[in-house]
Design a protein around this motif. Sequence first.
Motif, PDB file in Angstrom:
ATOM      1  N   PRO A 268       0.635  -1.439  -0.005  1.00 11.89           N
ATOM      2  CA  PRO A 268       0.068   0.000  -0.005  1.00 11.89           C
ATOM      3  C   PRO A 268       0.972   1.584  -0.311  1.00 11.89           C
ATOM      4  N   ALA A 269       2.051   1.094   0.840  1.00 10.77           N
ATOM      5  CA  ALA A 269       3.011   2.554   1.018  1.00 10.77           C
ATOM      6  C   ALA A 269       3.662   2.242  -0.308  1.00 10.77           C
ATOM      7  N   PHE A 270       3.906   1.617  -1.477  1.00  6.14           N
ATOM      8  CA  PHE A 270       4.558   2.150  -2.611  1.00  6.14           C
ATOM      9  C   PHE A 270       3.625   2.296  -3.730  1.00  6.14           C
ATOM     10  N   TYR A 271       1.720   1.746  -3.342  1.00  5.56           N
ATOM     11  CA  TYR A 271       0.711   2.635  -4.053  1.00  5.56           C
ATOM     12  C   TYR A 271       0.785   4.284  -3.866  1.00  5.56           C
ATOM     13  N   TYR A 272       0.828   4.229  -2.937  1.00  3.82           N
ATOM     14  CA  TYR A 272       0.702   5.767  -2.719  1.00  3.82           C
ATOM     15  C   TYR A 272       1.844   6.444  -3.437  1.00  3.82           C
ATOM     16  N   LEU A 273       3.083   5.873  -2.658  1.00  2.00           N
ATOM     17  CA  LEU A 273       4.083   6.766  -3.612  1.00  2.00           C
ATOM     18  C   LEU A 273       4.057   6.627  -5.317  1.00  2.00           C
ATOM     19  N   GLN A 274       3.449   5.640  -5.979  1.00  5.64           N
ATOM     20  CA  GLN A 274       3.307   5.832  -7.088  1.00  5.64           C
ATOM     21  C   GLN A 274       2.422   7.096  -7.398  1.00  5.64           C
ATOM     22  N   ALA A 275       1.576   7.154  -6.676  1.00 10.93           N
ATOM     23  CA  ALA A 275       0.429   8.099  -7.304  1.00 10.93           C
ATOM     24  C   ALA A 275       1.046   9.228  -7.065  1.00 10.93           C
ATOM     25  N   LEU A 276       1.124   9.531  -5.641  1.00 13.15           N
ATOM     26  CA  LEU A 276       1.920  11.132  -5.697  1.00 13.15           C
ATOM     27  C   LEU A 276       3.475  11.470  -6.591  1.00 13.15           C
ATOM     28  N   PHE A 277       3.611  10.467  -6.622  1.00 13.23           N
ATOM     29  CA  PHE A 277       5.350  10.276  -7.803  1.00 13.23           C
ATOM     30  C   PHE A 277       4.183  11.449  -8.935  1.00 13.23           C
TER      31      PHE A 277
END
Length: 316
Positions: free
Chosen positions: A176-185
């Motif tokens: 989930p953290a990497f999903y959020y980081l992908q979207a924020l990036f």
Amino acid sequence: MLVFALFALITSIACYFMVSMPSFTVVMAIIWGASLIVGGLYIAQRAMLVLYIINILLLYGLAGGSALFFYLTFFGLAAFVMSFMAGSQRDYYKLQRAGILIAVLGVSFFIGVVYFSSGGAGIAMMEDEVNNYLTGFMKEYEDSGMVEFYERQGITKAELEAKISDFGSTLAKHLPAFYYLQALFAVFFMLLSASYMSMKGSVKQMPKRPFDQEIMPWQFTWLVILGLALWLWGKEYVSPIIYVGSNILIVLVPITVYFGLSTAVFKLKRQKPGGRKWMITVLLVLAVVFPLPVILFLSLLGLFDSLFDYRKLGEE
């Protein structure tokens, strides 16, 4: 009409490559989102709505409903909101705040739907996928002779497989953290690219402050506190809560490091040229030799700068 046709063509090509080139999905999503935001500066809002519907129909036709749901929740909704706000002449940082909020809500909704639609088996499925990937990696590792090398160091194949399995389990719980980081990036670079293009074009809107004058919103400090509190509470009482806290912290580390680096660049620019070269050299050496302490230092620097405003930028 010509301008509308041009942006319809650009965004449609971006959508096509976003679907047909899965390895470059985020890059294509950035191009798609940046094109929509810039389009909002030149096209009336009703026409922008038509353009957005065209893109949605194209994505649905190319990838189907499930993939469309992913594209919209991770990238499309944030880009759509920012494009409309750009057309309303909102500034860069209002667009950024709105884009981040929509991206966080969109990814949260995506994770919630996946979790509940699978009857709570979503995490287990993710863990299985990660373990399958790592199993293939282990086979390649064995073929390359690295397993024998570790066995000579006293680490057996069973121990190595157990460590890789534990790593896969931990990685799955932090997806989930990497999903959020992908979207924020994606949101960050959509807006950054759109700002650059707008300042180069005829409609000079959405100027961005220089990098060394950017400061993290102090409200993010509460998220860091929340993440630490959940991590410590879960460690002591309820183990699943550990991963809620650690996911929050993983998302916030790149953000605090970014603003910490901004503070460091600000300070370096105000040093004498000779001293600045030495400081940069020392920092680069430390970053190579001791990367984790440097990341921690920059993270704390960005965090505390948002509270104490070391640079006296006068942000509210």
